[in-house]
Motif scaffolding. Structure first.
Motif, PDB file in Angstrom:
ATOM      1  N   THR A  32       0.841  -1.189   0.000  1.00 51.16           N
ATOM      2  CA  THR A  32       0.000   0.000   0.000  1.00 51.16           C
ATOM      3  C   THR A  32       0.879   1.243   0.000  1.00 51.16           C
ATOM      4  OG1 THR A  32      -0.157   0.070   2.413  1.00 51.16           O
ATOM      5  CG2 THR A  32      -1.869  -1.152   1.244  1.00 51.16           C
ATOM      6  N   GLY A  33       0.319   2.339  -0.465  1.00 54.18           N
ATOM      7  CA  GLY A  33       1.051   3.599  -0.497  1.00 54.18           C
ATOM      8  C   GLY A  33       0.140   4.749  -0.114  1.00 54.18           C
ATOM      9  N   LYS A  34       0.741   5.763   0.478  1.00 54.11           N
ATOM     10  CA  LYS A  34      -0.033   6.916   0.925  1.00 54.11           C
ATOM     11  C   LYS A  34       0.783   8.180   0.685  1.00 54.11           C
ATOM     12  CE  LYS A  34      -2.436   8.680   4.973  1.00 54.11           C
ATOM     13  NZ  LYS A  34      -2.830   8.441   6.356  1.00 54.11           N
ATOM     14  N   LEU A  35       0.135   9.206   0.133  1.00 52.91           N
ATOM     15  CA  LEU A  35       0.784  10.501  -0.042  1.00 52.91           C
ATOM     16  C   LEU A  35       0.548  11.355   1.194  1.00 52.91           C
ATOM     17  CD1 LEU A  35      -0.119  11.346  -3.743  1.00 52.91           C
ATOM     18  CD2 LEU A  35       2.096  10.626  -2.838  1.00 52.91           C
ATOM     19  N   TRP A  36       1.568  12.153   1.530  1.00 51.19           N
ATOM     20  CA  TRP A  36       1.476  13.055   2.676  1.00 51.19           C
ATOM     21  C   TRP A  36       2.123  14.373   2.282  1.00 51.19           C
ATOM     22  CZ3 TRP A  36       5.615  14.890   5.874  1.00 51.19           C
ATOM     23  CH2 TRP A  36       5.197  15.587   7.020  1.00 51.19           C
ATOM     24  N   THR A  38       6.819  22.545   4.789  1.00 54.53           N
ATOM     25  CA  THR A  38       7.624  22.765   3.581  1.00 54.53           C
ATOM     26  C   THR A  38       6.812  22.731   2.303  1.00 54.53           C
ATOM     27  OG1 THR A  38       8.123  20.417   3.277  1.00 54.53           O
ATOM     28  CG2 THR A  38       9.628  21.696   4.679  1.00 54.53           C
ATOM     29  N   GLY A  39       5.609  22.154   2.359  1.00 51.50           N
ATOM     30  CA  GLY A  39       4.798  22.011   1.161  1.00 51.50           C
ATOM     31  C   GLY A  39       5.276  20.878   0.256  1.00 51.50           C
ATOM     32  N   ILE A  40       6.241  20.090   0.743  1.00 49.67           N
ATOM     33  CA  ILE A  40       6.779  18.980  -0.054  1.00 49.67           C
ATOM     34  C   ILE A  40       5.925  17.739   0.177  1.00 49.67           C
ATOM     35  CG2 ILE A  40       8.761  17.442  -0.379  1.00 49.67           C
ATOM     36  CD1 ILE A  40      10.548  19.786   0.436  1.00 49.67           C
ATOM     37  N   GLU A  41       5.559  17.108  -0.927  1.00 48.95           N
ATOM     38  CA  GLU A  41       4.757  15.898  -0.862  1.00 48.95           C
ATOM     39  C   GLU A  41       5.672  14.677  -0.799  1.00 48.95           C
ATOM     40  OE1 GLU A  41       0.672  15.087  -2.986  1.00 48.95           O
ATOM     41  OE2 GLU A  41       2.316  14.732  -4.384  1.00 48.95           O
ATOM     42  N   LYS A  42       5.327  13.728   0.078  1.00 54.18           N
ATOM     43  CA  LYS A  42       6.095  12.487   0.222  1.00 54.18           C
ATOM     44  C   LYS A  42       5.161  11.308   0.034  1.00 54.18           C
ATOM     45  CE  LYS A  42       9.821  13.812   3.284  1.00 54.18           C
ATOM     46  NZ  LYS A  42      10.615  13.355   4.413  1.00 54.18           N
ATOM     47  N   CYS A  43       5.739  10.201  -0.411  1.00 55.89           N
ATOM     48  CA  CYS A  43       4.985   8.968  -0.571  1.00 55.89           C
ATOM     49  C   CYS A  43       5.554   7.925   0.390  1.00 55.89           C
ATOM     50  CB  CYS A  43       5.093   8.470  -2.011  1.00 55.89           C
ATOM     51  SG  CYS A  43       4.186   6.944  -2.308  1.00 55.89           S
ATOM     52  N   PHE A  44       4.690   7.301   1.182  1.00 53.02           N
ATOM     53  CA  PHE A  44       5.084   6.251   2.109  1.00 53.02           C
ATOM     54  C   PHE A  44       4.487   4.936   1.627  1.00 53.02           C
ATOM     55  CE2 PHE A  44       5.243  10.118   4.603  1.00 53.02           C
ATOM     56  CZ  PHE A  44       6.451   9.987   5.266  1.00 53.02           C
ATOM     57  N   ASN A  45       5.310   3.886   1.573  1.00 51.84           N
ATOM     58  CA  ASN A  45       4.858   2.553   1.192  1.00 51.84           C
ATOM     59  C   ASN A  45       4.923   1.635   2.398  1.00 51.84           C
ATOM     60  OD1 ASN A  45       4.561   3.178  -1.599  1.00 51.84           O
ATOM     61  ND2 ASN A  45       6.772   3.053  -1.810  1.00 51.84           N
ATOM     62  N   THR A  46       3.966   0.716   2.480  1.00 49.56           N
ATOM     63  CA  THR A  46       3.907  -0.240   3.580  1.00 49.56           C
ATOM     64  C   THR A  46       3.571  -1.614   3.029  1.00 49.56           C
ATOM     65  OG1 THR A  46       3.070   1.506   5.037  1.00 49.56           O
ATOM     66  CG2 THR A  46       2.799  -0.745   5.795  1.00 49.56           C
TER      67      THR A  46
END
Length: 118
Positions: free
Chosen positions: A68-72, A77-85
């Protein structure tokens, strides 16, 4: 996306109660199918945390999991990150007993000799 991983258990973590409604537990599997061993963390959540009871380091297992993945968006900072689990939903032992680590016996004195190198 559902997949399976076969490997040897490196560690089994304790259940963490993140909130009143969410708990998780992590297991690390060593995958030696490639050129270099890979330590893979798989998270079990809610009632699936109990599926790791009885699983021990050194044991060979097959784990079924979903990726699964989730954007945050970082509000500072306004920077978007993607986390995978990797979310585990099934674990099965392969074989019956954990694989014991190789133990090298300590040297022993022979005929009253001192085994210390100095």
């Amino acid at each position: 996306m559902s997949s399976k991983l076969n490997g040897v258990v490196y560690s089994v973590g304790a259940t963490q109660n993140v909130s009143e409604k969410f708990s998780k537990r992590e297991i690390i599997i060593v995958d030696e199918s490639g050129k270099y061993p890979q330590h893979i963390a798989i998270q079990f959540t809610q009632d699936k945390c109990n599926d790791l009871n009885g699983i021990a380091p050194g044991q060979e297992v097959e784990v079924s999991y979903n990726l699964t993945g989730k954007l945050w968006l970082d509000p500072k900072t306004g920077i978007e990150k993607c986390f995978n689990t990797l979310n585990g939903w099934k674990i099965e032992a392969i074989g019956s007993a954990p694989i014991a680590p190789q133990v090298i016996p300590a040297p022993t004195a022979v005929d009253g000799e001192d085994i210390l190198p100095f």
